[in-house]
Design a protein around this motif. Structure first.
Motif, mmCIF file in Angstrom:
data_model
loop_
_atom_site.group_PDB
_atom_site.id
_atom_site.type_symbol
_atom_site.label_atom_id
_atom_site.label_comp_id
_atom_site.label_asym_id
_atom_site.label_seq_id
_atom_site.Cartn_x
_atom_site.Cartn_y
_atom_site.Cartn_z
ATOM 1 N N SER A 37 9.255 6.264 -2.476
ATOM 2 C CA SER A 37 10.356 5.520 -1.918
ATOM 3 C C SER A 37 9.906 5.038 -0.421
ATOM 4 O O SER A 37 9.290 5.845 0.200
ATOM 5 C CB SER A 37 11.581 6.243 -1.827
ATOM 6 O OG SER A 37 12.634 5.569 -1.276
ATOM 7 N N ASN B 251 10.488 -1.428 -2.558
ATOM 8 C CA ASN B 251 10.992 -0.472 -3.634
ATOM 9 C C ASN B 251 11.111 -0.969 -4.960
ATOM 10 O O ASN B 251 10.725 -0.214 -5.817
ATOM 11 C CB ASN B 251 12.133 0.237 -3.199
ATOM 12 C CG ASN B 251 12.087 1.426 -2.142
ATOM 13 O OD1 ASN B 251 11.101 2.199 -1.935
ATOM 14 N ND2 ASN B 251 13.150 1.266 -1.000
ATOM 15 N N GLU C 110 5.936 1.475 -11.394
ATOM 16 C CA GLU C 110 6.256 2.731 -12.150
ATOM 17 C C GLU C 110 6.339 2.418 -13.612
ATOM 18 O O GLU C 110 5.774 3.171 -14.500
ATOM 19 C CB GLU C 110 7.031 3.471 -11.609
ATOM 20 C CG GLU C 110 6.787 4.092 -10.274
ATOM 21 C CD GLU C 110 7.808 5.013 -9.523
ATOM 22 O OE1 GLU C 110 8.902 4.866 -10.013
ATOM 23 O OE2 GLU C 110 7.834 5.080 -8.178
ATOM 24 N N GLN C 111 6.932 1.182 -13.909
ATOM 25 C CA GLN C 111 7.431 1.194 -15.218
ATOM 26 C C GLN C 111 6.156 0.630 -16.014
ATOM 27 O O GLN C 111 5.595 0.997 -17.373
ATOM 28 C CB GLN C 111 8.265 -0.354 -15.391
ATOM 29 C CG GLN C 111 9.598 0.133 -15.066
ATOM 30 C CD GLN C 111 10.698 -1.321 -15.166
ATOM 31 O OE1 GLN C 111 10.178 -2.223 -15.324
ATOM 32 N NE2 GLN C 111 11.795 -0.876 -14.880
ATOM 33 N N LEU D 254 7.526 -1.357 -6.361
ATOM 34 C CA LEU D 254 7.028 0.028 -6.760
ATOM 35 C C LEU D 254 7.858 0.514 -8.084
ATOM 36 O O LEU D 254 6.986 1.083 -8.757
ATOM 37 C CB LEU D 254 7.257 1.185 -5.449
ATOM 38 C CG LEU D 254 6.297 0.807 -4.366
ATOM 39 C CD1 LEU D 254 6.645 1.878 -3.228
ATOM 40 C CD2 LEU D 254 4.930 0.908 -4.773
ATOM 41 N N GLY D 255 8.991 0.066 -8.236
ATOM 42 C CA GLY D 255 9.707 0.398 -9.297
ATOM 43 C C GLY D 255 8.859 -0.221 -10.655
ATOM 44 O O GLY D 255 8.653 0.480 -11.644
ATOM 45 N N TRP D 256 8.619 -1.491 -10.426
ATOM 46 C CA TRP D 256 8.029 -2.335 -11.649
ATOM 47 C C TRP D 256 6.564 -1.627 -11.828
ATOM 48 O O TRP D 256 6.067 -1.482 -13.110
ATOM 49 C CB TRP D 256 7.785 -3.619 -11.275
ATOM 50 C CG TRP D 256 9.119 -4.299 -11.036
ATOM 51 C CD1 TRP D 256 10.133 -4.196 -11.781
ATOM 52 C CD2 TRP D 256 9.520 -5.449 -10.264
ATOM 53 N NE1 TRP D 256 11.073 -4.996 -11.480
ATOM 54 C CE2 TRP D 256 10.729 -5.887 -10.329
ATOM 55 C CE3 TRP D 256 8.744 -6.029 -9.346
ATOM 56 C CZ2 TRP D 256 11.174 -6.970 -9.956
ATOM 57 C CZ3 TRP D 256 9.386 -7.249 -8.649
ATOM 58 C CH2 TRP D 256 10.699 -7.750 -8.962
ATOM 59 N N SER E 51 2.932 1.826 -15.448
ATOM 60 C CA SER E 51 2.162 2.994 -15.714
ATOM 61 C C SER E 51 2.850 3.831 -16.706
ATOM 62 O O SER E 51 2.021 4.917 -17.257
ATOM 63 C CB SER E 51 2.248 4.108 -14.370
ATOM 64 O OG SER E 51 3.338 4.388 -14.157
ATOM 65 N N ALA E 52 4.096 3.587 -17.249
ATOM 66 C CA ALA E 52 4.603 4.341 -18.318
ATOM 67 C C ALA E 52 4.132 3.581 -19.583
ATOM 68 O O ALA E 52 4.288 4.310 -20.782
ATOM 69 C CB ALA E 52 6.240 4.381 -18.421
#
Length: 95
Positions: A2, A32, A39-40, A35-37, A42-43
């Motif tokens: 965050s 933020n 993280e998506q 960074l959320g995108w 990387s999944a």
């Protein structure tokens, strides 16, 4: 991860970018979201996906690797100010 207002201020200082105080909080929200995108992404399982250099499937043209002298020595040496024995002639430099 965050990003808060203090982190945005520190990043701006490191990047030597001046950001006014009233813009720090909205910028933290945008970072933020980014960074959320990430993280998506990387999944996503990409183990079976071959690496590629282009989205278009094409092959490069390869020429035969043939060793040749170029057959242009005389043409090239014709442009030289001086030539001797098939080589460029340069003045000696001795100190």
């Amino acid at each position: 991860m965050s990003v808060d207002k203090a982190t945005v201020e520190r990043i701006a200082k490191l990047a030597r970018i001046r950001i006014e105080d009233h813009r720090l909080a909205p910028l933290a929200g945008e970072l933020n979201q980014i960074l959320g995108w990430v993280e998506q992404l990387s999944a996503v399982d990409t183990d079976q996906v071959k690496p590629m250099t282009s989205v278009v499937d094409h092959a490069l043209y390869w020429r035969d690797d043939v060793i040749a002298d170029g057959s242009k020595r005389d043409e090239i040496l014709a442009n030289a100010p001086a030539a001797e024995f098939g080589f460029f002639a340069v003045p000696k430099v001795i100190e």
